[in-house]
Write an enzyme that holds these catalytic residues in place. Structure first.
Site, short mmCIF file in Angstrom:
data_model
loop_
_atom_site.label_atom_id
_atom_site.label_comp_id
_atom_site.label_asym_id
_atom_site.label_seq_id
_atom_site.Cartn_x
_atom_site.Cartn_y
_atom_site.Cartn_z
N HIS A 106 -2.80 -8.92 -2.23
CA HIS A 106 -2.59 -8.23 -0.96
C HIS A 106 -1.52 -8.98 -0.18
CE1 HIS A 106 -5.29 -4.86 -0.83
NE2 HIS A 106 -6.33 -5.60 -1.21
N ASP B 199 3.49 -6.16 3.53
CA ASP B 199 3.34 -4.74 3.28
C ASP B 199 4.47 -3.90 3.88
OD1 ASP B 199 1.02 -4.94 1.83
OD2 ASP B 199 -0.33 -4.38 3.45
#
Length: 374
Positions: free
Chosen positions: A123, A153
């Site tokens: 992540h 992200d």
């Protein structure tokens, strides 16, 4: 006039986070983005705006063949699955670019398409840790603090992929040659640290985390709590801005503040500013310092930001279907960004999009019967 990407058709394999953010960026600026959803999937709020949705079951041969037909007439295609997944589905870049040599094929992953970590789960926090970015975020003597998931992200991932897509689309328009974009969040978050790497190389970023010019080490570049439990931000780096801070804060005659760029003086000066800003409310400091050359702004909550006069004037936020959205950015002098539309119901455009791709009503009905589309 319509947005600058009007006329481009992009196929998006639905995912979460950075992929939809890339799709939002492209759609906001005029591209027709067709999202391929899985049966039963739900679009992401805000990030799923300005799309059309087609439900296709990639676990059926007919579904895979349908995606190939859509990609054959598209300008771009992007996905955010682990390396090798699209190849196993029969939808890898060799296949789709083989069908459509002009196709720009974007790939969004955390670690990239190759390398020792490429097939591992991860992540945002992991990607920016490996790139060296996470180590820089946090206060002195404290552990690294993730800047939510903005750097990996979205900044180093989705926005970097959108930039890569547009760059490759420009190349394809000139040459007729499609290509594959390997957008890795490790790479992108490293690029975002470019200025800090430059400062480090030139000796301007020598210290540990939280002791440098822009990481809350300096007293003149930090946030301070006010008497009502709220916060203000100060960024008085340049001498003339620092002088204005001293003038408005009543510190002109405090000789301790003369040593602005001496890192040894920063901790005690920060203590003085901490005590000073606690003497007034955030709004009182705002009245004194807003729209001056102090480089000041109140720290607004997400509830407060949309109603601030500056954001209202620039229409920085917009209500879309009863949900507050950040408006598309940046702005253009000639073309216009698209007015955001709420994410569509999953599969709401399936029949229309397939008909536009040249499938007959009978062919579309057959796909529905085989549960290849929905």
């Amino acid at each position: 006039m319509p947005g600058p990407l009007t006329g481009l058709r992009i196929i998006e394999m639905a995912g979460i986070g950075p992929g939809p953010f890339c799709g939002m960026m492209l759609a906001d600026h005029g591209a027709e983005v067709i999202r391929i959803d899985r049966p039963g999937a739900r679009p992401e709020p805000v990030l799923g705006r300005n799309r059309r949705s087609v439900v296709i079951n990639v676990k059926t041969p007919e579904g895979v063949d349908t995606i190939r037909k859509l990609a054959a007439s598209a300008d771009g295609f992007f996905e955010g699955l682990r390396p090798g997944v699209m190849e196993r589905l029969g939808l890898g870049p060799d296949v789709l670019i083989g069908d459509n040599p002009k196709l720009v094929y974007g790939r969004m992953t955390g670690w990239g398409q190759y390398g020792p970590y490429a097939n591992s789960a991860g992540h945002d926090i992991n990607y920016i840790a490996l790139s060296g970015a996470l180590h820089a975020y946090g206060r002195r003597g404290e552990k690294p603090t993730p800047p939510i998931n903005m750097v990996g992200d979205f900044g180093g991932g989705g926005m970097m992929l959108a930039f890569g897509m547009v760059s490759a689309l420009l190349h394809a328009a000139k040459t007729g040659e499609g290509q594959v974009i390997d957008a890795a969040m490790t790479d992108g978050s490293a690029v975002l640290m470019g200025m800090i790497w430059g400062m480090r190389g030139s000796g301007m970023w020598p210290g540990e985390r939280g002791t440098n010019l822009l990481d809350t080490g300096a007293h003149f570049y930090d946030t301070y709590e006010t008497s009502d439990g709220k916060y203000v931000s100060i960024g008085s780096i340049e001498p003339k801005f620092y002088a204005e801070l001293r003038r408005l804060a009543g510190l002109e005659n405090d000789a301790d503040f003369d040593a602005q760029m001496n890192p040894a003086s920063w901790p005690p000066l920060k203590q003085k500013l901490t005590a000073l800003f606690m003497t007034r409310t955030r709004d009182e400091w705002d009245t004194l310092m807003a729209q001056t050359d102090v480089c000041f702004a109140p720290v607004l909550s997400m509830e407060e930001a949309p109603s601030h006069p500056h954001n209202v004037t620039r229409e920085t936020f917009v209500d879309v279907g009863g949900m507050m959205n950040p408006a598309p950015a940046p702005r253009y002098s000639v073309t216009q960004v698209q007015t955001p539309e709420a994410p569509p119901a999953t599969g709401s455009s399936t029949r229309d999009v397939l008909a536009e791709a040249g499938l007959s009503d009978a062919e579309i009905d057959a796909l529905y019967e085989r549960k290849a589309v929905g």
